[in-house]
Design an enzyme around this catalytic site. Structure first.
Site, PDB file in Angstrom:
ATOM      1  N   GLY A  66      56.129 -16.536  -7.065  1.00 34.98           N
ATOM      2  CA  GLY A  66      55.072 -16.194  -6.271  1.00 34.98           C
ATOM      3  C   GLY A  66      55.516 -16.174  -4.905  1.00 34.98           C
ATOM      4  O   GLY A  66      54.825 -16.515  -3.930  1.00 34.98           O
ATOM      5  N   LYS A 104      60.504  -0.883  -2.829  1.00 31.38           N
ATOM      6  CA  LYS A 104      60.700  -0.950  -4.212  1.00 31.38           C
ATOM      7  C   LYS A 104      59.352  -0.962  -4.906  1.00 31.38           C
ATOM      8  O   LYS A 104      58.411  -1.478  -4.800  1.00 31.38           O
ATOM      9  CB  LYS A 104      61.177  -2.813  -4.005  1.00 31.38           C
ATOM     10  CG  LYS A 104      61.519  -3.137  -5.573  1.00 31.38           C
ATOM     11  CD  LYS A 104      62.251  -4.407  -5.436  1.00 31.38           C
ATOM     12  CE  LYS A 104      62.793  -5.066  -6.952  1.00 31.38           C
ATOM     13  NZ  LYS A 104      63.567  -6.236  -6.680  1.00 31.38           N
ATOM     14  N   GLY A 144      66.009  -8.975 -16.736  1.00 30.40           N
ATOM     15  CA  GLY A 144      66.837  -9.124 -17.546  1.00 30.40           C
ATOM     16  C   GLY A 144      67.147  -8.038 -18.402  1.00 30.40           C
ATOM     17  O   GLY A 144      66.645  -7.108 -18.457  1.00 30.40           O
ATOM     18  N   CYS A 191      55.479  -6.933  -6.281  1.00 28.21           N
ATOM     19  CA  CYS A 191      55.662  -8.305  -6.870  1.00 28.21           C
ATOM     20  C   CYS A 191      54.579  -8.532  -7.614  1.00 28.21           C
ATOM     21  O   CYS A 191      53.399  -8.454  -7.230  1.00 28.21           O
ATOM     22  CB  CYS A 191      55.728  -9.298  -5.838  1.00 28.21           C
ATOM     23  SG  CYS A 191      55.641 -11.290  -6.578  1.00 28.21           S
TER      24      CYS A 191
END
Lengths: 312, 250
Positions: A72, A165, A217, A130
């Site tokens: 967060g 991004k 990942g 995000c």
């Protein structure tokens, strides 16, 4: 000896291996654990104008081949970043890329101006992607108009190298990439995490305090690799690959798809040696296959590049 | 050590810093797992060596248990802060629930070496889960006392280890310092009991961790001064600092 140097805008890096935002804190936390000397640059935790407490725990849950996080955007805020964190990180032997996130173009401009005027900051990454903070139904990362405004505002606020991004969680990443390029971005980081969740059956509730989190990942690697492939073809600014890169083979695939640099993040948790191992691995690969520079690897799997190599 | 827990000894070499009681190590238990697993140091059998007491609970701990003796394993540590050692005149009450005893074993060994009075209270759901036997042996002079509690009454005190602590504190005639490690509900109950009596209490917390060094902010716990990282601000916390409702809820 092959040359690992690569360039993003005005930022020249001795290695194409960067450390991804959110996984290395502000840098010094990992001193003595990560070999910063073998690293191209570190991207800090994302900084917001005001400090953020972050989400309620649990914030992490492991998944097969991956990790869900819902931190967060916990961070100390712009003021303490400039006063404390940046001076603490400056002595590290590696360029610092400051990651910033605002609620709109105005805040992005404020953040870019403030971090951009600091000598310790080599470049800025604009984090519009995000998945763990409150957002409207139409997230900014899917909105080329909003992204164009954010990048333009940041561009006017600083002359430092800017990378945007992107999010993998959008149906039309190319329009967003295009808007960012047009608005003056120097590079694109492709890409952030994908939203996901797990449920703790024993306790009959979501495993994460925030319910959903961002998947990173190895499980994410092919998803973001495909996005790099698409985006690199579409824009003429450099693309930085990110998403599940854990070893030399992964890094080579991102470079071959058209990325000029890669970011290692989640892999650091199990293997803090990964950045230096990948840098060594790239050097070995280049030596064995007769490549002299990273530029020669970039896009080597693309047809236009392959044809060009065959006729040469 | 119990039907589901094992004691592992690691040969870390002379360069490995000597762990302090409360500290932990991140172990790369398996190549196919994204995260390392954090374990409290549970003993230092010789210089350059350390013990881990591990309960088989999930994929990570099982992978560790399945490794052949002599396997090379990557470790990152010692990490985290350490317990505050007691004053010379106070009794150390070590309160461990289930595998939480692992987090108190190195402390017990260190206290024993310093001739401190130790009163260990060890709890488990049922008798086979009790791990009191991994602690220093009780002594005839009362310097080391061990009592056990089981939820089902199959051995020792019938009830929770926090209930046992309450009884012990009521009868105690010396200043005490409490150290606890175990499930969140047990830590919350221990914190309540000690706070009411003004007895200093530290808890060693357990949390899912990623980086282990305070970088990722993944392993936070709610404290009166905001979220703190279990890995780098802890894992040892003064229980008066913890927001107990959130500890139990999380």
């Amino acid at each position: 000896m092959p040359e690992l140097t690569t360039r993003i805008g005005d930022l020249t890096m001795r290695s194409p291996v960067m450390l991804a935002s959110g996984t290395v804190g502000y840098g010094p936390e990992y001193e003595g654990v990560i070999d910063f000397g073998a690293t191209g640059a570190i991207v800090t935790k994302t900084i917001t104008v005001e400090p953020r407490e972050g989400n309620a725990p649990p914030r992490l849950v492991e998944t097969p081949g991956g990790l869900l996080n819902a931190i967060g955007l916990e961070n100390v805020g712009l003021e303490r970043f400039l006063a404390e964190k940046l001076p603490e990180a400056a002595p590290l032997p590696v360029p610092i890329v400051a990651s910033v996130a605002g609620t709109g173009a105005g805040q992005f401009a404020q953040l870019a101006a403030a971090v951009g005027e600091r000598d310790e900051v080599a470049a800025i990454e604009l984090n519009i992607s995000c998945p763990n903070v409150e957002r409207p139904r139409n997230p900014v990362w899917s909105d080329p108009v909003a992204v164009g405004e954010i990048v333009s505002a940041a561009r006017e606020a600083t002359g430092k190298t800017l990378s945007l991004k992107l999010s993998p969680n959008t149906s039309d990443i190319l329009s967003v990439a295009e808007a960012a390029e047009r608005a003056g971005a120097d590079a694109l980081t492709v890409a952030n995490t994908l939203p996901g969740m797990r449920i703790d059956i024993e306790r009959r509730r979501p495993a994460l305090g925030n319910v959903t989190g961002g998947l990173s990942g190895r499980a994410l690697m092919p998803v973001n690799l495909a996005l790099v492939w698409k985006v690199a073809e579409h824009v003429s600014i450099p693309v930085i690959g990110s998403g599940g890169i854990g070893d030399t083979g992964d890094a080579l695939e991102f470079l071959a798809a058209g990325a000029v640099a890669v970011q290692v993040g989640t892999a650091l948790f199990a293997t803090p040696e990964a950045p230096s191992e990948i840098a060594d691995g790239l050097r070995n690969y280049m030596e064995e296959n007769g490549f002299a520079s990273i530029d020669e690897l970039v896009g080597m799997a693309r047809e236009e590049r392959r044809t060009c190599a065959e006729t040469a | 050590m119990s039907p589901t827990s094992y004691l592992f000894t690691f040969e870390a070499g002379p360069e490995f810093p000597t762990p302090r009681p409360g500290q932990f190590v991140n172990v790369a238990v398996a190549d196919d797992l994204t995260l390392r697993r954090p374990f409290s140091f549970a003993g230092i059998p010789a210089p350059g060596r350390f013990d881990l007491l591990v309960e088989m609970r999930g994929k990570g701990t099982r992978a560790l248990a399945e490794k052949p003796i002599g396997s090379a394993v990557g470790v990152l540590g010692p990490l985290g802060n350490e317990f505050t050692l007691p004053g010379a005149d106070s009794v150390s009450l070590l309160v461990g629930g289930g595998i939480g005893v692992a987090g108190l074993r190195l402390l017990a060994q260190e206290l024993r070496r310093g001739y401190h009075r130790i009163h260990a209270l060890v709890g488990a759901r049922t008798s086979p889960g009790l791990l009191h036997h991994v602690l220093p042996s009780p002594t005839g002079d009362g310097e080391v006392l061990i009592e056990v509690a089981t939820d089902d009454g199959s051995e020792g005190f019938h009830g929770t280890v926090a209930g046992l602590l309450e009884r012990v504190l009521n009868e105690l005639d010396a200043p005490a310092r409490v150290y606890c490690c175990g499930p969140p509900a047990m830590i919350a109950a221990t914190a309540d009991i000690t706070a009411k009596r003004g007895v200093p209490c530290e808890a060693l917390l357990e949390e899912m961790m990623a980086c282990g060094v305070g970088a990722c902010r993944g392993c936070v716990v709610a404290t009166r001064s905001g979220y703190k990282s279990v890995c780098s601000d802890g894992p040892v916390f003064d229980t008066n600092e913890l927001v107990l409702e959130e500890l139990v809820r999380a």
